[in-house]
Design an enzyme around this catalytic site. Structure first.
Site, PDB file in Angstrom:
ATOM      1  N   CYS A   1       0.834  -1.201   0.000  1.00  0.00           N
ATOM      2  CA  CYS A   1       0.000   0.000   0.000  1.00  0.00           C
ATOM      3  C   CYS A   1       0.874   1.259   0.000  1.00  0.00           C
ATOM      4  CB  CYS A   1      -0.907  -0.003   1.232  1.00  0.00           C
ATOM      5  SG  CYS A   1      -2.068   1.390   1.261  1.00  0.00           S
TER       6      CYS A   1
ATOM      7  N   ARG B   1       2.825   4.934   6.478  1.00  0.00           N
ATOM      8  CA  ARG B   1       3.266   4.220   7.680  1.00  0.00           C
ATOM      9  C   ARG B   1       3.848   2.854   7.365  1.00  0.00           C
ATOM     10  NH1 ARG B   1      -2.507   4.332  10.369  1.00  0.00           N
ATOM     11  NH2 ARG B   1      -2.925   3.805   8.198  1.00  0.00           N
TER      12      ARG B   1
ATOM     13  N   HIS C   1      -2.095  -4.110   4.986  1.00  0.00           N
ATOM     14  CA  HIS C   1      -1.832  -3.660   6.362  1.00  0.00           C
ATOM     15  C   HIS C   1      -3.140  -3.340   7.068  1.00  0.00           C
ATOM     16  CE1 HIS C   1      -2.476   0.784   5.886  1.00  0.00           C
ATOM     17  NE2 HIS C   1      -2.341   0.450   4.626  1.00  0.00           N
TER      18      HIS C   1
ATOM     19  N   CYS D   1      -5.910   0.000   7.019  1.00  0.00           N
ATOM     20  CA  CYS D   1      -5.716   0.533   5.666  1.00  0.00           C
ATOM     21  C   CYS D   1      -6.899   1.432   5.287  1.00  0.00           C
ATOM     22  CB  CYS D   1      -5.582  -0.615   4.672  1.00  0.00           C
ATOM     23  SG  CYS D   1      -5.335  -0.068   2.965  1.00  0.00           S
TER      24      CYS D   1
HETATM   25 CO    CO Z   1      -3.433   1.172   3.020  1.00  0.00          CO
END
Ligand code: CO
Length: 214
Positions: free
Chosen positions: A41, A45, A97, A100
């Protein structure tokens, strides 16, 4: 944050690398032989190399919102083809993750402009696994499970690709892996998907039977 700080950081990074190895950038400039293709993604982070502890040159990377592998996306297709045919990567990883934003948006339909079409494949994942997802009452568990099922579906999308199948028949590689990064703890979780078995169960639909095998 001061914009210029980035360039100061860069100078410090160069100095650090050269202190450890004076030929570091000379070697780096010679080429890359990464064994991994990571599809993750765009979320700030989820820093691919950092969370895997890998160095420049060790992983080929593609990132987009909610780590989608869309069959008509020229970008992801080119990345996968280059990684498989030219870099001959041994492993392709799809890493989702928890928390998300893209997955969250797919759980809460609303008009989001350009994001509408991008999130459509995620909404398809939700529809495909409707039965399982609608049986989950807990909101966090539902959100987490959609993150995981999205990884599974994107791994499945990779094995539908002709040149991936061609490489697979020829060499047995690449192996496809589904991971989730837990932003709440920093832990990287291997979903232990068995993509060869998954492919076996949908083979009659997606096996393109590369020419040399016919
Ligand atoms: Co994401």
């Amino acid at each position: 944050m001061d914009f210029n700080k980035i360039f100061q950081n860069n100078q410090l990074w160069i100095a650090e690398k050269l202190a450890a190895d004076p030929h570091y950038f000379e070697t780096l400039a010679k080429g890359q032989t990464p064994e991994f293709l990571y599809i993750g993604c765009s979320d700030s982070r989820v820093t691919a190399e950092d969370l895997m502890g890998l160095q420049p040159g060790e992983v080929f990377i593609h990132r987009n919102i909610a780590n989608q592998v869309v069959p008509t996306d020229n970008n992801v297709n080119a990345v996968i083809q280059y990684a498989v045919e030219h870099l001959k990567v041994k492993h392709i990883i799809v890493c989702g993750h928890y928390e998300c934003g893209g997955v969250k948006a797919a759980l809460h339909p609303s008009d989001m402009g350009q994001l509408n079409s991008w999130l459509q494949t995620l909404r398809d994942v939700r529809r495909l696994h409707r039965q399982e997802l609608e049986a989950i009452d807990d909101k966090t568990k539902l959100f987490d499970r959609l993150v995981e099922l999205n990884v599974l579906e994107q791994c499945t999308n990779i094995i539908k690709i002709d040149h991936v199948q061609r490489a697979w028949y020829k060499t047995g590689y690449p192996k496809i892996h589904g991971w989730v990064f837990d932003v709440r703890t920093g832990k990287l979780i291997d979903l232990k998907l068995n993509m060869e078995k998954e492919f076996g169960s949908i083979r009659h639909i997606y096996d393109l039977k590369p020419l040399e095998k016919q």
